[in-house]
Design a protein around this motif. Structure first.
Motif, PDB file in Angstrom:
ATOM      1  N   GLY A 133     -31.405 -47.163  -3.809  1.00 41.49           N
ATOM      2  CA  GLY A 133     -30.496 -46.133  -4.301  1.00 41.49           C
ATOM      3  C   GLY A 133     -31.044 -45.375  -5.476  1.00 41.49           C
ATOM      4  O   GLY A 133     -32.037 -44.654  -5.383  1.00 41.49           O
ATOM      5  N   GLY A 134     -30.402 -45.539  -6.639  1.00 46.36           N
ATOM      6  CA  GLY A 134     -30.837 -44.877  -7.862  1.00 46.36           C
ATOM      7  C   GLY A 134     -31.319 -45.858  -8.908  1.00 46.36           C
ATOM      8  O   GLY A 134     -31.300 -45.542 -10.103  1.00 46.36           O
ATOM      9  N   SER A 135     -31.739 -47.039  -8.488  1.00 44.52           N
ATOM     10  CA  SER A 135     -32.269 -48.005  -9.455  1.00 44.52           C
ATOM     11  C   SER A 135     -33.785 -47.882  -9.502  1.00 44.52           C
ATOM     12  O   SER A 135     -34.317 -47.009 -10.193  1.00 44.52           O
ATOM     13  N   LEU A 136     -34.515 -48.736  -8.810  1.00 46.07           N
ATOM     14  CA  LEU A 136     -35.974 -48.659  -8.791  1.00 46.07           C
ATOM     15  C   LEU A 136     -36.401 -47.554  -7.824  1.00 46.07           C
ATOM     16  O   LEU A 136     -36.188 -47.661  -6.616  1.00 46.07           O
ATOM     17  N   LEU A 137     -36.985 -46.491  -8.359  1.00 43.39           N
ATOM     18  CA  LEU A 137     -37.471 -45.385  -7.537  1.00 43.39           C
ATOM     19  C   LEU A 137     -38.986 -45.511  -7.377  1.00 43.39           C
ATOM     20  O   LEU A 137     -39.593 -46.462  -7.860  1.00 43.39           O
ATOM     21  N   ILE A 138     -39.575 -44.556  -6.727  1.00 37.53           N
ATOM     22  CA  ILE A 138     -41.026 -44.589  -6.534  1.00 37.53           C
ATOM     23  C   ILE A 138     -41.692 -44.008  -7.784  1.00 37.53           C
ATOM     24  O   ILE A 138     -41.640 -42.811  -8.040  1.00 37.53           O
ATOM     25  N   GLY A 139     -42.250 -44.889  -8.601  1.00 34.49           N
ATOM     26  CA  GLY A 139     -42.932 -44.476  -9.823  1.00 34.49           C
ATOM     27  C   GLY A 139     -42.034 -44.260 -11.015  1.00 34.49           C
ATOM     28  O   GLY A 139     -42.513 -43.981 -12.114  1.00 34.49           O
ATOM     29  N   THR A 140     -40.723 -44.390 -10.839  1.00 29.38           N
ATOM     30  CA  THR A 140     -39.808 -44.148 -11.947  1.00 29.38           C
ATOM     31  C   THR A 140     -38.505 -44.886 -11.662  1.00 29.38           C
ATOM     32  O   THR A 140     -38.472 -45.808 -10.854  1.00 29.38           O
ATOM     33  N   VAL A 141     -37.428 -44.494 -12.336  1.00 33.15           N
ATOM     34  CA  VAL A 141     -36.099 -45.074 -12.091  1.00 33.15           C
ATOM     35  C   VAL A 141     -35.072 -43.950 -12.120  1.00 33.15           C
ATOM     36  O   VAL A 141     -35.357 -42.828 -12.557  1.00 33.15           O
ATOM     37  N   GLY A 142     -33.854 -44.252 -11.665  1.00 34.43           N
ATOM     38  CA  GLY A 142     -32.773 -43.285 -11.748  1.00 34.43           C
ATOM     39  C   GLY A 142     -32.319 -43.098 -13.189  1.00 34.43           C
ATOM     40  O   GLY A 142     -32.358 -44.027 -14.001  1.00 34.43           O
ATOM     41  N   ARG A 143     -31.884 -41.906 -13.515  1.00 33.40           N
ATOM     42  CA  ARG A 143     -31.495 -41.623 -14.887  1.00 33.40           C
ATOM     43  C   ARG A 143     -30.179 -42.319 -15.219  1.00 33.40           C
ATOM     44  O   ARG A 143     -29.292 -42.444 -14.366  1.00 33.40           O
ATOM     45  N   PRO A 144     -30.001 -42.747 -16.471  1.00 33.41           N
ATOM     46  CA  PRO A 144     -28.827 -43.519 -16.863  1.00 33.41           C
ATOM     47  C   PRO A 144     -27.768 -42.714 -17.613  1.00 33.41           C
ATOM     48  O   PRO A 144     -26.840 -43.303 -18.172  1.00 33.41           O
ATOM     49  N   ASP A 145     -27.889 -41.388 -17.625  1.00 31.91           N
ATOM     50  CA  ASP A 145     -27.038 -40.573 -18.494  1.00 31.91           C
ATOM     51  C   ASP A 145     -26.021 -39.718 -17.746  1.00 31.91           C
ATOM     52  O   ASP A 145     -25.519 -38.736 -18.292  1.00 31.91           O
ATOM     53  N   LEU A 146     -25.700 -40.094 -16.508  1.00 29.65           N
ATOM     54  CA  LEU A 146     -24.816 -39.252 -15.702  1.00 29.65           C
ATOM     55  C   LEU A 146     -23.366 -39.719 -15.710  1.00 29.65           C
ATOM     56  O   LEU A 146     -22.509 -39.066 -15.123  1.00 29.65           O
ATOM     57  N   VAL A 147     -23.081 -40.841 -16.341  1.00 31.35           N
ATOM     58  CA  VAL A 147     -21.738 -41.413 -16.276  1.00 31.35           C
ATOM     59  C   VAL A 147     -20.937 -41.115 -17.540  1.00 31.35           C
ATOM     60  O   VAL A 147     -19.858 -40.526 -17.491  1.00 31.35           O
TER      61      VAL A 147
END
Length: 474
Positions: A133-147
């Motif tokens: 999903g939006g946790s471990l991405l390819i080379g990065t991670v999902g941003r944590p500032d959308l909530v």
């Protein structure tokens, strides 16, 4: 044997997945236009028995609720998500039998959202893939500032812990199959946009979340967060309420008189043609957003939420594809539409608008002529890239930084003169030029890669990553 099919949504930089065995399948994070998912299942000859969401999405409208309704599938949503519809609440460790020897196991992975959940596909007890999903991405991670801004640092730390939990609990061979990270603004960084896939082993070697300690990672993550598309604020609540089915039937046809009337009312009339054709001739007052250039993200970021939109397209096929992209971000029904060419959209006696296009070399010539006093007036250079791009890639000395998504609200700040608009590659410059032209300004759209600015002799201030490719997420 199992299969995994990717449901690619390139305009938003996202992917959904259809996975299963010989008879039944699960769908992970489906897009709103679920006919594509149904077609994929039909090609496989499988029944969709389960639909799962990794989180309540902040960047697009889900098709999960409608897909589950149409297919009779069980609809799985993380237990911590506050939603208004019936679903199977998913908790950490829950296991769902998919087909002979195939099991889907839920893993709590907070960070992108507090309730975020990844799903591990196991075959005969062996983890073979992680839908992250939006946790471990390819080379990065999902941003944590959308909530919620006050949660951002805590979620960034949770994101680091979640990435390690996945990596520590899975073999190197397990495929990493994220929903975000292929150009999506839900990604915290560029990662490996466009990558075909990855594995836990590859992420151990290359993902900063797995290579850095928590404090270093969190500091870097928080410093890298850029602008959030304006429409994101509406996506989470819409998904929590439960989206209506997508309506992709053709919109009402607008003739030249109706187009003129809608413009006179201050409505958005969007020309989907390529920027070269638009610059050469268009209905004055329209805005140009190319159908092939991240239409959904660009247009939804600019149009005030709920404002009527009329679409002008070259062909019925281009119009239909634009509708498909726009329903994914909640622009459900165009107010009207027309197809053809600019002459079909003008009233009798009405003249098409136009503006010139140029390269950075042309801009250098114009600035030199203006400095010599024989250039025909003041040259104003407006840079519509986002602030993070400008800082990273450098900028032309004396240019005015006005990010595209702020341009309409800041028109009064732009000095008199001919406005030369540029971005990283030309797409957003064309959109910006059309907005300025609609406001009555004389414009030139710079249709060129920013990497050419220095070579053209323009005074470019080096950014943090001078010399990088001008390609960006938008």
């Amino acid at each position: 044997m199992f299969f995994i099919d990717t449901i690619d949504v390139p305009g938003l930089g996202n992917r959904g997945y259809l996975a299963g065995g010989a008879r039944t399948a699960v769908v992970v994070d489906p897009p709103r236009d679920i006919d594509r998912v149904l077609d994929a299942a039909a090609r496989r000859g499988v029944r969709i028995a389960h639909v799962v969401e990794t989180h309540v999405h902040n960047d697009y409208v889900t098709g999960g609720l409608e897909l589950a309704r149409l297919t009779g599938a069980a609809y799985h949503v993380p237990a911590g998500a506050r939603v208004s519809y019936a679903r199977i609440p998913v908790a950490d460790g829950d296991r769902t039998d998919l087909d002979t020897g195939l099991v889907l196991r839920a893993v709590a992975t907070p960070g992108h959202t507090p309730h975020h959940t990844a799903y591990i596909l196991e075959e005969a007890g062996t983890p073979v893939a992680a839908f992250t999903g939006g946790s471990l991405l390819i080379g990065t991670v999902g941003r944590p500032d959308l909530v919620e801004p006050r949660l951002t640092e805590d979620l960034a730390r949770a994101q680091h812990a979640s990435a390690h939990r996945l990596a520590d609990g899975l073999p190197d061979s397990a495929a990493v199959l994220p929903t975000h990270g292929f150009g999506s603004f839900c990604s915290s960084g560029p990662g490996a946009a466009g990558a075909g896939g990855s594995t836990i082993g590859a992420e151990r070697r290359g993902n900063s979340a797995l290579r850095q300690d928590a404090d270093t990672f969190v500091a870097g993550l928080l410093a890298s967060l850029g602008d959030i598309p304006a429409y994101y604020v509406h996506m989470g609540p819409l998904n929590a309420r439960g989206p209506a089915p997508a309506d992709l039937t053709p919109p009402a046809v607008a003739d030249a008189d109706e187009i003129a009337a809608r413009l006179a009312e201050g409505e958005w009339v969007v020309d989907l043609r390529g920027r070269v054709a638009y610059a050469a001739g268009h209905v004055a007052g329209t805005v140009n957003v190319e159908a092939d250039g991240q239409l959904a993200t660009q247009l939804a970021w600019l149009v005030p939420w709920g404002r009527p939109v009329t679409l002008l397209a070259e062909t019925p096929g281009q119009l239909a594809e634009a509708q498909r992209e726009l329903v994914r971000v909640g622009i459900d029904r165009p107010a009207a539409a027309a197809t053809g060419e600019v002459g079909d959209w003008l009233r009798d006696g009405e003249t098409a608008g136009s503006f010139p296009r140029a390269t950075f070399a042309g801009l250098a010539d114009a600035l030199a002529a203006a400095a010599d006093g024989d250039g025909g007036g003041l040259v104003v250079v407006v840079d519509v890239r986002r602030g993070a791009e400008r800082a990273e890639q450098g900028w032309i000395a004396g240019s005015a930084p006005v990010p595209l998504h702020e341009l309409r609200s800041r028109l009064a700040e732009i000095p008199p003169g001919t406005v030369w608009v540029h971005c990283a590659g030309g797409l957003r410059a064309a959109i910006g030029a059309s907005l300025l032209a609609a406001a009555g300004r004389r414009v030139v759209a710079v249709d060129d890669a920013f990497a050419a600015a220095g070579a053209a002799g323009l005074p470019v201030t080096a950014g943090a990553a001078a010399g990088i490719s001008a390609a960006s997420r938008a």
